[in-house]
Design a protein around this motif. Structure first.
Motif, PDB file in Angstrom:
ATOM      1  N   ARG A  25      12.988  20.733 -38.291  1.00 45.72           N
ATOM      2  CA  ARG A  25      13.723  21.432 -37.234  1.00 45.72           C
ATOM      3  C   ARG A  25      14.947  20.593 -36.859  1.00 45.72           C
ATOM      4  NH1 ARG A  25       8.601  22.031 -33.284  1.00 45.72           N
ATOM      5  NH2 ARG A  25       8.541  19.845 -33.946  1.00 45.72           N
ATOM      6  N   PHE A 275       7.343  29.550 -29.529  1.00 45.66           N
ATOM      7  CA  PHE A 275       8.492  29.530 -30.445  1.00 45.66           C
ATOM      8  C   PHE A 275       8.788  28.114 -30.917  1.00 45.66           C
ATOM      9  CE2 PHE A 275       9.465  30.283 -25.943  1.00 45.66           C
ATOM     10  CZ  PHE A 275       9.958  29.034 -25.588  1.00 45.66           C
ATOM     11  N   ARG A 326       9.417  13.503 -34.868  1.00 48.23           N
ATOM     12  CA  ARG A 326       8.944  14.548 -33.943  1.00 48.23           C
ATOM     13  C   ARG A 326       7.985  15.537 -34.617  1.00 48.23           C
ATOM     14  NH1 ARG A 326      11.843  19.817 -32.493  1.00 48.23           N
ATOM     15  NH2 ARG A 326      11.400  20.219 -30.287  1.00 48.23           N
ATOM     16  N   TYR A 330       3.543  21.905 -28.830  1.00 52.40           N
ATOM     17  CA  TYR A 330       2.523  22.076 -27.801  1.00 52.40           C
ATOM     18  C   TYR A 330       2.143  23.535 -27.558  1.00 52.40           C
ATOM     19  CZ  TYR A 330       0.223  22.158 -23.301  1.00 52.40           C
ATOM     20  OH  TYR A 330      -0.675  22.406 -22.306  1.00 52.40           O
TER      21      TYR A 330
HETATM   22 FE1  SF4 Z   1       9.692  23.067 -28.018  1.00 46.74          FE
HETATM   23 FE2  SF4 Z   1       7.597  21.742 -27.060  1.00 46.74          FE
HETATM   24 FE3  SF4 Z   1       8.225  24.154 -26.057  1.00 46.74          FE
HETATM   25 FE4  SF4 Z   1       7.203  23.945 -28.524  1.00 46.74          FE
HETATM   26  S1  SF4 Z   1       6.185  23.411 -26.629  1.00 46.74           S
HETATM   27  S2  SF4 Z   1       8.962  25.180 -27.905  1.00 46.74           S
HETATM   28  S3  SF4 Z   1       8.112  21.987 -29.200  1.00 46.74           S
HETATM   29  S4  SF4 Z   1       9.490  22.280 -25.939  1.00 46.74           S
END
Ligand code: SF4
Ligand code: SAM
Ligand code: SF4
Length: 351
Positions: A25, A275, A326, A330
């Motif tokens: 990404r 997303f 990275r 989550y």
């Molecule tokens: Fe981005 Fe973290 Fe939200 Fe996933 S959980 S979209 S990685 S900020």
């Protein structure tokens, strides 16, 4: 072991080489949180019972100066971030925030400079922000019903105050105006249709955000999430909608337009339609840590090395390494029962 940082543009939709993370990404967006303080006490973000009189906010010397923020932003922009959003806490409570806007505006490579604010101080600040080079603005407003709004913001503001702020932004020429609305079941879902009508009539882009389990303080329960699907159904029943393409690859909002052509809404469905696969955001906290996820547990310190005399190349290497390693996703694994450390608070790194 994580794969090493990758840098290329072979599968890019952009002309310049960009830094890619362990899932390839790209780094494209930066959110700069300029303060951990706020003049509101939204129950889903900084509940008043916790963020009361005795709460210890960051002392001034721990917070980055504008010069330090600009230096770090320049480095992160060189690595691929083209969109910069100023946030907080509440960015307008930071003194002379327009000075920072002017400084960020000078950074070569920033295509889009914007801000997310609760709007309370916009009547005083909108023109100065525009003059300093801010292009557009997002104002958070959860309901047009005064009692509901007050309940959600810890009784810190009337609806009218925020409407005055939005009007000031419009007069100053901050376009387009986006409105962020968090929807919490049992709290404001019965007012979203009114908000949709109002935003459509005004020509503002309304973006509904599912109530998220950010931080550790808001007592989040998934039963309180009013899903993007329910939001669309509620509005579609009165104002028919159709889905349209996302505007660009890393766009986080799903988009719907009114079938009569009178505008569109966005849905940020972090809970029900994650997303992470398209997430290209880095966050810089007020004390100079970078986070690679809104739900991150640990930041990477840049202030320490910077104040100890590290040069740009050394700081850049830390950013490269952090982004390269990275693996955050989550929202995609939220409901798996994996033990993890406490998350960073939203008011700390911005939405
Ligand atoms: Fe981005 Fe973290 Fe939200 Fe996933 S959980 S979209 S990685 S900020
Ligand atoms: N103070 C500014 C404001 O409220 O616009 C900027 C910072 S605020 C943390 C950024 C965005 O995050 C706001 O639109 C806010 O509504 C949203 N937000 C905060 N807590 C949230 C939560 N628990 N779930 C979903 N959105 C949240
Ligand atoms: Fe303040 Fe924004 Fe958090 Fe509300 S959402 S408490 S306005 S930082």
């Amino acid at each position: 072991m994580n794969p090493p940082p990758v840098e290329d543009n072979t599968m890019s939709d952009t002309p310049t080489p960009v830094l890619r993370d362990a899932f390839r990404r790209p780094l494209r967006d930066l959110r700069v949180s300029v303060t951990d303080r706020c003049n509101f006490r939204c129950t889903y973000c900084m509940p008043a019972e916790i963020f009361g009189e005795s709460y210890k906010f960051l002392p001034k010397h721990d917070i980055l100066s504008f010069e330090e923020m600009v230096r770090l932003t320049r480095i992160i922009v060189r690595l691929g971030a083209v969109k910069v959003r100023i946030t907080g806490g509440e960015p307008l409570v930071r003194e002379q925030i327009e000075t920072l806007v002017g400084m960020l505006r000078q950074i070569e490579g920033v295509d889009d400079l914007t801000m997310t604010t609760n709007g309370f101080l916009l009547p005083q600040k909108a023109q100065a922000l525009k003059d300093a080079g801010l292009e557009r603005i997002t104002v958070s407003l959860d309901s047009l019903d005064d009692a509901v709004f007050r309940k959600m913001n810890g009784n810190r503001s009337s609806v009218q105050k925020v409407l005055d702020g939005i009007a000031a932004a419009e007069r100053a020429g901050l376009h387009p105006i986006k409105i962020n609305t968090v929807v919490q079941r049992g709290v404001n879902e019965h007012t979203i249709l009114d908000l949709a009508r109002w935003a459509r009539d005004k020509g503002y882009i309304l973006r509904f955000i599912e109530y998220m389990d950010v931080g550790n303080m808001n007592g989040w329960r998934k039963e309180e999430v009013f899903s993007a699907r329910e939001i669309v159904e509620t509005i579609d029943a009165a104002l028919p909608l159709e889905q349209i393409e996302r505007s660009y690859k890393s766009e986080v909002a799903a988009r719907y337009r009114y079938r009569d052509g009178s505008g569109e809404i966005g849905l940020i469905a972090s809970v029900t339609m994650p997303f992470c696969g398209a997430c290209s955001r880095m966050r810089l906290s007020p004390e100079g840590e970078i986070f690679t996820c809104l739900f991150g547990t640990k930041g990477t310190d840049l202030r320490g090395p910077m104040r100890a005399g590290a040069d740009d190349a050394a700081l850049e290497q830390i950013v490269r390494q952090t982004w390269g390693e990275r693996i955050d996703r989550y929202s995609e694994v939220r409901f798996l029962d994996t033990p993890r450390d406490p998350k960073v608070e939203m008011y700390h790194i911005g939405g």
